[in-house]
Write a protein that holds these residues in place. Structure first.
Motif, PDB file in Angstrom:
ATOM      1  N   VAL A 299       0.825  -1.210   0.000  1.00 56.60           N
ATOM      2  CA  VAL A 299       0.000   0.000   0.000  1.00 56.60           C
ATOM      3  C   VAL A 299       0.856   1.256   0.000  1.00 56.60           C
ATOM      4  O   VAL A 299       0.463   2.294  -0.539  1.00 56.60           O
ATOM      5  CB  VAL A 299      -0.949  -0.018   1.223  1.00 56.60           C
ATOM      6  CG1 VAL A 299      -1.725   1.285   1.335  1.00 56.60           C
ATOM      7  CG2 VAL A 299      -1.907  -1.192   1.128  1.00 56.60           C
ATOM      8  N   ASP A 300       2.056   1.181   0.602  1.00 55.19           N
ATOM      9  CA  ASP A 300       2.945   2.347   0.645  1.00 55.19           C
ATOM     10  C   ASP A 300       3.224   2.883  -0.746  1.00 55.19           C
ATOM     11  O   ASP A 300       3.413   4.100  -0.928  1.00 55.19           O
ATOM     12  CB  ASP A 300       4.281   1.969   1.304  1.00 55.19           C
ATOM     13  CG  ASP A 300       4.123   1.618   2.765  1.00 55.19           C
ATOM     14  OD1 ASP A 300       3.157   2.106   3.373  1.00 55.19           O
ATOM     15  OD2 ASP A 300       4.945   0.858   3.289  1.00 55.19           O
TER      16      ASP A 300
ATOM     17  N   VAL B  35      -5.097   2.428   5.194  1.00 55.35           N
ATOM     18  CA  VAL B  35      -4.567   1.691   6.344  1.00 55.35           C
ATOM     19  C   VAL B  35      -5.491   1.962   7.528  1.00 55.35           C
ATOM     20  O   VAL B  35      -5.715   3.112   7.900  1.00 55.35           O
ATOM     21  CB  VAL B  35      -3.124   2.127   6.682  1.00 55.35           C
ATOM     22  CG1 VAL B  35      -2.624   1.375   7.907  1.00 55.35           C
ATOM     23  CG2 VAL B  35      -2.207   1.893   5.509  1.00 55.35           C
TER      24      VAL B  35
ATOM     25  N   ARG C 179      -4.539  -3.337   5.752  1.00 49.51           N
ATOM     26  CA  ARG C 179      -4.149  -2.561   4.575  1.00 49.51           C
ATOM     27  C   ARG C 179      -5.018  -2.966   3.403  1.00 49.51           C
ATOM     28  O   ARG C 179      -5.132  -4.152   3.092  1.00 49.51           O
ATOM     29  CB  ARG C 179      -2.672  -2.793   4.245  1.00 49.51           C
ATOM     30  CG  ARG C 179      -1.706  -2.317   5.322  1.00 49.51           C
ATOM     31  CD  ARG C 179      -0.277  -2.735   4.999  1.00 49.51           C
ATOM     32  NE  ARG C 179       0.642  -2.354   6.039  1.00 49.51           N
ATOM     33  CZ  ARG C 179       1.394  -1.259   6.021  1.00 49.51           C
ATOM     34  NH1 ARG C 179       1.337  -0.437   4.987  1.00 49.51           N
ATOM     35  NH2 ARG C 179       2.215  -0.977   7.011  1.00 49.51           N
TER      36      ARG C 179
ATOM     37  N   ASP D 291       7.357  -3.086   0.373  1.00 47.12           N
ATOM     38  CA  ASP D 291       6.919  -1.812   0.930  1.00 47.12           C
ATOM     39  C   ASP D 291       8.128  -1.000   1.396  1.00 47.12           C
ATOM     40  O   ASP D 291       9.278  -1.342   1.097  1.00 47.12           O
ATOM     41  CB  ASP D 291       5.922  -2.021   2.067  1.00 47.12           C
ATOM     42  CG  ASP D 291       6.452  -2.960   3.147  1.00 47.12           C
ATOM     43  OD1 ASP D 291       7.689  -3.088   3.255  1.00 47.12           O
ATOM     44  OD2 ASP D 291       5.642  -3.551   3.880  1.00 47.12           O
TER      45      ASP D 291
END
Length: 313
Positions: free
Chosen positions: A43-44, A50, A90, A187
């Motif tokens: 997701v980063d 989040v 996430r 990530d």
């Protein structure tokens, strides 16, 4: 009790051709994996939501995943955060979905299973921010390698610098290849681990290079291959001891540190293993193939100056 006997004399140079084949196969598998699977960005980097949720008691992750799957989020990444009663979720970004709507739907799904679940934090990472992080992360790796190249050229010689940088690129590529091949999430923590792998691998390589330079001064009648072999053997105990203790620590982090640092610990474990291998078989072997010799490290003028200085003492 010594880990490696002082008179150890392993002919590492003779195994160089096998190491080249092994490394070439690993790099080939990496590129094939990149072309077919690519990296599974977290997701980063991809953007998403989040959500941190708290429970009054410890909660099994399987129960949380089941509740989210029933609520329409089967692909959510779920992990404990700090303690067994805190969960971090996430979710990949979806077009048209607001973070507030997503968090509300997530909490409805979780509270349908456990009414005492409470929302603690919500963060949204936009796709543009994710793309920017990917670009900055790639540039960080590139600038690090360039800085290392300049440092080794200044301190040693360009032939040794070529070996060191090749070993670093080799280590990073193979680590990324494992993440691509096994679909592990990439990530920001994994990116940080890659930068740590570069530093660790370089440190091992510099130790060997320092001993090579010393031995070229001491072993005047030895061939470059004999000097490289002697140098690797003399630093082998230190290399294995450092790698062994580091791996033990990383194994503890991997098994006991929780899911939140699994990616970080995995990347470091792979990197330390490959970095130890490359400092022995890749960095010095490439310098040897580039015909490194005592005149490269100690030009005639410098040698004459040393002799004159010794004569006046």
């Amino acid at each position: 009790m010594r880990l490696i006997k002082p008179n150890t004399s392993i002919d590492f140079v003779s195994y160089g051709k096998y190491a080249v084949i092994f490394s070439a196969l690993l790099v080939l598998v990496t590129f094939v994996s990149f072309s077919m699977e690519k990296l599974t960005f977290g997701v980063d980097f991809t953007g998403g939501v989040v959500v941190e949720v708290g429970y009054p008691d410890a909660v099994p992750l399987e129960d949380v995943r089941g509740a989210l799957a029933e609520g329409g989020y089967p692909d959510a990444t779920v992990q404990h955060f700090g303690a067994s009663d805190a969960v971090m979720i996430r979710l990949a970004s979806e077009e048209g979905a607001e973070s507030s709507e997503v968090s509300t739907q997530v909490m409805q799904a979780l509270q349908g299973q456990n009414s005492q679940a409470e929302l603690r934090r919500v963060e949204f990472v936009g796709p543009q921010v994710g793309d920017e992080l990917v670009n900055k992360g790639g540039l960080a790796l590139l600038y690090t390698v360039i800085a290392i190249l300049i440092y080794v050229i200044v301190r040693f010689h360009w032939k040794l610098a070529a070996g060191a940088v090749t070993a670093l690129v080799h280590d990073v590529l193979i680590t990324l290849g494992v993440f691509s091949l096994f679909h592990l999430d990439f990530d920001l923590t994994v990116l940080a681990a890659l930068l740590a792998v570069i530093g660790y691998s370089l440190n091992d390589t510099i130790v060997v290079y320092d001993r090579i330079r010393e031995n070229f001064r001491r072993m005047r009648k030895a061939t470059p291959a004999e000097v490289v072999n002697a140098s690797i053997n003399q630093t082998l105990a230190r290399t294995l001891m450092t790698s062994g203790t580091t791996i033990l620590t990383l194994l503890a982090l991997f098994f006991l540190g929780g899911e939140i640092i699994h990616g970080f610990a995995t990347a470091l474990l792979i990197g330390v293993l490959i970095g130890t291998y490359s400092s022995i078989f890749v960095a010095s072997a490439l310098a040897l193939r580039l015909d490194i010799n005592s005149h490269d490290l100690f030009p005639p003028k410098e040698e004459d100056a040393e002799k004159a200085a010794r004569a006046t003492r």
